[in-house]
Design a protein around this motif. Structure first.
Motif, PDB file in Angstrom:
ATOM      1  N   UNK A 411      45.360  32.574  69.292  1.00 50.46           N
ATOM      2  CA  UNK A 411      46.384  31.684  68.751  1.00 50.46           C
ATOM      3  C   UNK A 411      45.872  30.242  68.756  1.00 50.46           C
ATOM      4  N   UNK A 412      45.176  29.854  69.821  1.00 51.11           N
ATOM      5  CA  UNK A 412      44.618  28.515  69.892  1.00 51.11           C
ATOM      6  C   UNK A 412      43.546  28.274  68.848  1.00 51.11           C
ATOM      7  N   UNK A 413      42.680  29.249  68.637  1.00 50.10           N
ATOM      8  CA  UNK A 413      41.628  29.109  67.635  1.00 50.10           C
ATOM      9  C   UNK A 413      42.202  29.025  66.223  1.00 50.10           C
ATOM     10  N   UNK A 414      43.372  29.633  66.014  1.00 55.62           N
ATOM     11  CA  UNK A 414      44.047  29.530  64.719  1.00 55.62           C
ATOM     12  C   UNK A 414      44.837  28.223  64.608  1.00 55.62           C
ATOM     13  N   UNK A 415      44.769  27.395  65.657  1.00 59.88           N
ATOM     14  CA  UNK A 415      45.477  26.111  65.708  1.00 59.88           C
ATOM     15  C   UNK A 415      46.982  26.285  65.543  1.00 59.88           C
ATOM     16  N   UNK A 416      47.489  27.373  66.112  1.00 63.25           N
ATOM     17  CA  UNK A 416      48.932  27.627  66.090  1.00 63.25           C
ATOM     18  C   UNK A 416      49.517  27.120  67.402  1.00 63.25           C
ATOM     19  N   UNK A 417      50.485  26.222  67.315  1.00 67.08           N
ATOM     20  CA  UNK A 417      51.087  25.649  68.519  1.00 67.08           C
ATOM     21  C   UNK A 417      52.155  26.601  69.050  1.00 67.08           C
ATOM     22  N   UNK A 418      52.034  27.026  70.308  1.00 72.69           N
ATOM     23  CA  UNK A 418      53.009  27.967  70.865  1.00 72.69           C
ATOM     24  C   UNK A 418      54.406  27.360  70.923  1.00 72.69           C
ATOM     25  N   UNK A 419      55.397  28.215  70.782  1.00 67.65           N
ATOM     26  CA  UNK A 419      56.781  27.775  70.954  1.00 67.65           C
ATOM     27  C   UNK A 419      57.129  27.785  72.439  1.00 67.65           C
TER      28      UNK A 419
END
Length: 491
Positions: A411-419
């Motif tokens: 998720x971090x490598x996809x630059x998706x910020x966790x909710x």
């Protein structure tokens, strides 16, 4: 002001971060066909937006502005929109980027950027910053009705009904005259937050100021349908017709949906047959979904075939309803056939498609298969917060923390910020395994992004730290919680 002891705790926790952050966000190579694909870091000359996002994710707040300055990147309004959109789950971080970008020469933020940032900040209840931005938009002459509609929606979702009504009433102070669109937005915000009775009161009090149209009545119909209060819904429908507003396809869709949710699918079908306009794919998706929820799989399939027979093309929502119907009766092979048909017709699945299948597989105890589906589907559609949260929770609950952390790293490598929920699930999983250091790292990161941890999550960390007699770290985290911006309603 943080006390000396808390400052010492801060240094202690930072040392722990250096020790354990590689475990949480490392990027070791993973075996093929067994884990999410983890790509290497993009080259330095990659797109500016990618570089900005990497900087924002990698640097603490003290060094963020300096690092952005040193990057030499000039931010266009379109780039700013994209960065803010990507950091919608990290409102404070998005705000700090926005403030940095505004200092660049000739930078003029777009209305969309302002609206995205207001939405992001309101999600984490940073209402003082929201109103600061509203005031700034007013001074720049870019304030509009939609700005206030966004604020009303976010207040209503937080069940701050008085504040939502205040937002509507204060528009004239900012030089905007409330119109029918603003009135409809207020009613819609109240209805969608399950405050339809208040919406009806507002409608009855203010209807003389505006001329209600079919959209106004459709909003109230939707609210009473969600309540559910079908007799009241029919009363509003009759009043609409009496006042000369003809029902349109949106109105019928709302009523069909309400009847289906109330378990009256046969009455919904009768209403569809009486409609003066042909049904839309949305109406068919509602019928198929309801048949599926009632495990009437043959009726669901026949409805799908009828839709195709009369020439209504199925869209992704219809296919999602059919997938959900098959999942309800655990016919997963049929689900995968539907996916192949979607592929043949050039209709891409979306995160909803993925989440329906994953949730059903997990509920059926088929966790390994769920992970395989997750790895296949992320190649054709973008996961959302629910997707990631679902997978991390699955692995935490089955004591496979290493897998949960690998999903987190992907998720971090996809630059998706966790909710907030994604953070909480992993922090709870770390606490369950006694991983106090790593839980504290994530909790601090969560707070730094402006997210208030749920009381239960903070309580788990607190309990673990007290058990390990680490009151200094606990005091530091509690101080950070206090430093979050308050949420007063600003005049």
């Amino acid at each position: 002001m943080i006390s000396y002891r808390s400052h010492r705790s801060h240094r202690f926790l930072k040392w722990q971060i250096l020790f354990s952050k590689s475990y949480i966000s490392g990027s070791e190579n993973l075996p093929k066909n067994s884990e999410p694909p983890e790509n290497s870091e993009p080259p330095e000359n990659s797109k500016p937006v990618e570089r900005i996002c990497r900087i924002m994710q990698s640097f603490p707040k003290i060094a963020l502005e300096r690092t952005l300055d040193e990057s030499g990147i000039w931010v266009s309004p379109e780039m700013a929109e994209e960065v803010i959109r990507r950091f919608e789950n990290a409102g404070i971080l998005a705000f700090r980027f926005f403030e940095w970008a505004r200092k660049q020469r000739r930078f003029s933020p777009t209305v969309f950027a302002y609206h995205s940032l207001i939405t992001s900040l309101a999600k984490i209840r940073q209402y003082k910053l929201v109103w600061d931005l509203v005031g700034r938009m007013g001074r720049e002459g870019v304030l509009n009705i939609e700005t206030f509609s966004i604020v009303m929606r976010r207040y209503s979702r937080a069940q701050k009904i008085d504040e939502a009504l205040y937002t509507f009433s204060v528009m004239e102070r900012f030089g905007l005259t409330p119109n029918l669109a603003a009135f409809n937005s207020l009613l819609s915000a109240l209805c969608k937050s399950k405050n339809v009775r208040k919406a009806q009161e507002v409608f009855d009090e203010m209807r003389h100021r505006f001329q209600p149209d079919v959209k106004t009545y459709s909003i109230l119909l939707d609210g009473w349908g969600r309540a559910p209060n079908l007799p009241r819904m029919w009363e509003v429908f009759d009043e609409m017709l009496e006042r000369g507003c003809d029902a349109d396809i949106v109105t019928y869709g709302i009523m069909v949906d309400a009847l289906c949710k109330a378990g009256q699918i046969d009455e919904a079908v009768n209403l569809v047959r009486k409609m003066t306009c042909p049904p839309t794919s949305f109406i068919y998706s509602v019928l198929i979904h309801t048949y599926g929820a009632e495990r009437r799989i043959e009726d669901a399939v026949n409805t799908f075939l009828e839709m195709e027979r009369i020439g209504v093309s199925p869209d992704v929502a219809v296919y999602n309803a059919l997938v959900s119907a098959f999942c309800k009766v655990k016919r997963f092979n049929n689900c995968f056939r539907v996916l192949r048909e979607m592929e043949d017709k050039g209709i891409l699945p979306n995160s909803r498609t993925c989440n329906v299948i994953l949730n059903s597989l997990i509920c059926a105890g088929r966790n390994d298969e769920a992970y395989k589906v997750f790895r296949r589907m992320i190649k054709v559609c973008e996961p959302d917060s629910n997707t990631y949260t679902m997978m991390i929770k699955m692995f935490c609950e089955t004591e496979r923390l290493d897998k949960a952390l690998k999903v987190w790293r992907y998720m971090g490598l996809k630059q998706f910020i966790p909710s907030m929920h994604t953070f909480s699930v992993l922090i709870n999983g770390l606490c369950e395994e006694g991983e106090a250091n790593r839980a504290c790292v994530l909790l601090e990161e969560m707070i730094d992004k402006g997210m208030r941890p749920p009381g239960s999550t903070f309580g788990r960390v607190k309990q673990l730290l007290l058990k390990e007699q680490r009151e200094d770290v606990l005091e530091f985290l509690e101080e950070k919680m206090k430093l979050l911006v308050k949420e007063p309603l600003c005049d």
